[in-house]
Design an enzyme around this catalytic site. Sequence first.
Site, short mmCIF file in Angstrom:
data_model
loop_
_atom_site.label_atom_id
_atom_site.label_comp_id
_atom_site.label_asym_id
_atom_site.label_seq_id
_atom_site.Cartn_x
_atom_site.Cartn_y
_atom_site.Cartn_z
N ASP A 108 0.83 -1.20 0.00
CA ASP A 108 0.00 0.00 0.00
C ASP A 108 0.87 1.26 0.00
O ASP A 108 1.87 1.34 0.72
CB ASP A 108 -0.85 -0.05 1.28
CG ASP A 108 -1.97 0.96 1.30
OD1 ASP A 108 -2.83 0.89 0.42
OD2 ASP A 108 -1.98 1.81 2.22
N GLU A 154 14.69 -15.33 0.21
CA GLU A 154 15.12 -16.43 1.10
C GLU A 154 14.10 -17.56 1.08
O GLU A 154 14.39 -18.67 1.48
CB GLU A 154 15.18 -15.93 2.55
CG GLU A 154 16.39 -15.13 2.89
CD GLU A 154 16.25 -14.60 4.31
OE1 GLU A 154 15.58 -15.27 5.16
OE2 GLU A 154 16.77 -13.52 4.56
C1 GLC Z 1 -4.27 2.95 -0.59
C2 GLC Z 1 -5.48 2.06 -0.49
C3 GLC Z 1 -6.64 2.89 -0.06
C4 GLC Z 1 -6.33 3.47 1.30
C5 GLC Z 1 -5.03 4.25 1.27
C6 GLC Z 1 -4.54 4.52 2.65
O1 GLC Z 1 -4.39 3.91 -1.58
O2 GLC Z 1 -5.70 1.41 -1.70
O3 GLC Z 1 -7.83 2.16 -0.01
O4 GLC Z 1 -7.37 4.32 1.70
O5 GLC Z 1 -4.01 3.54 0.64
O6 GLC Z 1 -4.09 3.35 3.25
#
Ligand code: GLC
Length: 553
Positions: A216, A264
Amino acid sequence: MQSSETTQLARQRQEPSWWRHAVIYQIYPRSFADSDGDGIGDLQGIRDRMSYLARLGVDAIWLSPFYRSPQADAGYDVSDYRDVDPLFGDLDEFDKMLSRAHESGLKVIVDLVPNHTSDEHVWFKEALASPVGSPARDRYIFRKGKGANSELPPNNWQSMFGGSAWTRVDGTDQWYLHMFDTKQPDLNWHNPEVHEEFIRTLRFWLDRGVDGFRVDVAHGMIKKEGLPDAEEGQVTNVDGDRGPMWDQDGVHDIYREWRKVLDEYDGDRSMVAEAWVSPERMARYIRSDEMCQAFNFPYMMTPWNADAYRRVIQRSLDEFGKVNAPSTWVLSNHDVTRHATRFGMPNPGTVLRGISLHTEQPDEVLGLRRARASIFMTLGLPGSAYIYQGEELGLPENTTMDDSFRQDPTYFRTNGKDVGRDGCRVPIPWKAKAPAYGFGPDNSAHTWLPQPDSFARYAIDVEEKDPLSTLALYRRVLKLRQWYDLGNGEVEWLDAPHKDVLMFRNRDVIAVINMGDQTVPLPDLQILAQSQPETMDGLLPGNSAVWMFAHKR
Ligand code: GLC
């Protein structure tokens, strides 16, 4: 045969890694299937419906977060990275779900949220309880406010969800940074403890047997030294300098560290970056010692226009090719308006989300027609493709949701100016005639977001019986993609019969996608699949597509 043995064999035969050509299905666990009737989907729901995914013909599933979380951002606010939130089940259920997926021949990718934690994570609680300058505070980004009484935020950065990216700690001169919601404080990735903690988390899930991670906000973890003010337009401009909070060179050190950990392990584990940057910058995330894949957001942001797609596809292939990485192709996810709806907007494709429903209404029929045509492009291209749950049904956005149901922090932080992302996160319809369209167990009518009446037409049980349904089309196209090994192929552009038509060859398949409204002539070749049922007679109607066998019979 164990999947690790299969991978060993593939390596010996020098077969390409699975993620170079995989079709990956995104499951948004809250909205896939609910096994206990609380209105929120869960891990057992996924396990129970695994055969549906296996039959669809995808290679892997990616699960959005199911970790312990106060759910302030639907789980992207994690309070414990190594446990399952009771909403979704427990670790034991995770293991069962994972085994079922593997038995069904599906790999499993889980989400990793390293840019920020929840404000309810023990670390953040400890930070607030500790003095300024303490080691506990150093795990996050605290700064003194500006102004005579520190009443102003330390800089001008704006949260991605709206409003300032800083929140003041009550009664003190200190503020903390959150690029998203107040309840998602950003971590300080210059702190070695943060690195160690995430390596522990990687190992925890790798040891359990996951096949990879979706990372993310992968372009956000390192901020520019000194946290200087952003200039106007920097944050939203994906194609240029994104500003001091995004895409800083230091992020790459983190991925090199993680890739070593992944390597790993046996079994060709993978990592995909969520990085909102240009193809040129994106290629840096997928150099051979970093991530394996990155989501191709420039492709997702392209409007319904043949020339624009030709350019973005070629640019992606060129840039990713330079680092010998596969491209990914993605049109929808849990953060943007579903493409069946986007493509039906008066100005299709230019608005990724937050469509103003007060001024514009989509044409559902046209949107679906274009969405069906678009898979002949997305799944016809070499590399890896992502499918967002429900798109295989042609599912539209819920554009009629009453504001009282909204949960996305974006909606609240922009005072409703941006309706947010709830419309693409609605529980998917399994049975046309059951309460909640069969999302829950028998007779359970609860859903955490309301489903529109139109979902009855898209229900899985209806589409399974209809040979002309979007689901039947996806199954057919996925099978052909695998049969002709298109994921490992190459794109050769062909002279299209019209400027609104995209035409390319990949291995033995010629894809013709007509993005205009006029009917165009087709080559005299056998049709393998077509996006619309009407008889063609050598002609391809507007907003439709075919795959043809490249050799004359
Ligand atoms: C990313 C995710 C989204 C979330 C954001 C903060 O963009 O896809 O859904 O709100 O990160 O974590």
